[in-house]
Design an enzyme around this catalytic site. Sequence first.
Site, mmCIF file in Angstrom:
data_model
loop_
_atom_site.group_PDB
_atom_site.id
_atom_site.type_symbol
_atom_site.label_atom_id
_atom_site.label_comp_id
_atom_site.label_asym_id
_atom_site.label_seq_id
_atom_site.Cartn_x
_atom_site.Cartn_y
_atom_site.Cartn_z
ATOM 1 C CG HIS A 95 -2.259 0.518 0.997
ATOM 2 N ND1 HIS A 95 -3.331 -0.308 0.719
ATOM 3 C CD2 HIS A 95 -2.742 1.772 0.953
ATOM 4 C CE1 HIS A 95 -4.397 0.425 0.519
ATOM 5 N NE2 HIS A 95 -4.068 1.687 0.668
ATOM 6 N NE ARG A 134 13.366 12.288 8.138
ATOM 7 C CZ ARG A 134 14.007 11.396 8.920
ATOM 8 N NH1 ARG A 134 13.427 10.902 9.995
ATOM 9 N NH2 ARG A 134 15.248 11.023 8.613
HETATM 10 C C1 DLZ Z 1 -5.103 3.128 3.516
HETATM 11 C C2 DLZ Z 1 -3.926 3.939 3.980
HETATM 12 C C3 DLZ Z 1 -2.814 3.287 4.541
HETATM 13 C C4 DLZ Z 1 -2.722 1.817 4.685
HETATM 14 N N1 DLZ Z 1 -1.762 3.994 5.000
HETATM 15 C C5 DLZ Z 1 -1.788 5.343 4.891
HETATM 16 C C6 DLZ Z 1 -0.683 6.106 5.354
HETATM 17 O O1 DLZ Z 1 0.311 5.612 5.901
HETATM 18 N N2 DLZ Z 1 -0.755 7.459 5.197
HETATM 19 C C7 DLZ Z 1 -1.820 8.080 4.609
HETATM 20 O O2 DLZ Z 1 -1.806 9.320 4.492
HETATM 21 N N3 DLZ Z 1 -2.874 7.381 4.174
HETATM 22 C C8 DLZ Z 1 -2.893 6.046 4.312
HETATM 23 N N4 DLZ Z 1 -3.950 5.319 3.873
HETATM 24 C C9 DLZ Z 1 -5.156 6.030 3.393
HETATM 25 C C10 DLZ Z 1 -5.104 6.427 1.900
HETATM 26 O O3 DLZ Z 1 -4.263 7.549 1.704
HETATM 27 C C11 DLZ Z 1 -6.531 6.814 1.418
HETATM 28 O O4 DLZ Z 1 -7.082 7.776 2.272
HETATM 29 C C12 DLZ Z 1 -7.473 5.611 1.349
HETATM 30 O O5 DLZ Z 1 -6.903 4.564 0.591
HETATM 31 C C13 DLZ Z 1 -8.852 6.020 0.739
HETATM 32 O O6 DLZ Z 1 -8.670 6.459 -0.612
#
Ligand code: DLZ
Length: 162
Positions: A95, A134
Amino acid sequence: MGTANLSEYDPQSIPDAGKMRFGIVVSDWNRDITWTLLDSAEKTLRRHGATTENIIIKHVPGSFELTIGAQFIAEYDDPDAVICLGCVIKGETPHFTYICQAVTQGITQLNLDYNIPFIFGVLTTDTHQQAADRAGGIHGNKGDEAAVAAIKMAALQREMEK
Ligand code: DLZ
């Protein structure tokens, strides 16, 4: 070479932001980190003259949504620059890679599509500790760096527009 401190800059080298208008789009995923980035970015913009009414802040669920959030601000709020703040921390699945690629390409594309700067204030780290380091920790605050970049780029655009 050590990691640069993200909050260190020469204040004399920063143009006056008094007449500039900024958008900040912040991801609420990892909010303990990203809200610290937001706080620092806002303070730095204000330190250099930006007024409260000229700092538009919008929240999005995750870093993947930063691109469209930034585009909404560009379309509806007439900013001189848009700062994108997020934090993506590596997990057990791919992801991380997909989100990092999407947000990097998305923000790059906005920079090419609009005649204003979109600033990449997204932490992409292996661990939560690296992100905390950071976001007001031993390596400074990425929000400060992003705000300084926004002011400098907005000033450059104005200078070249003349
Ligand atoms: C789903 C997800 C995951 C697993 N990790 C993060 C992350 O570390 N940082 C972040 O900003 N967003 C994460 N997301 C959410 C995705 O950016 C997004 O909001 C979802 O997949 C819905 O489109």
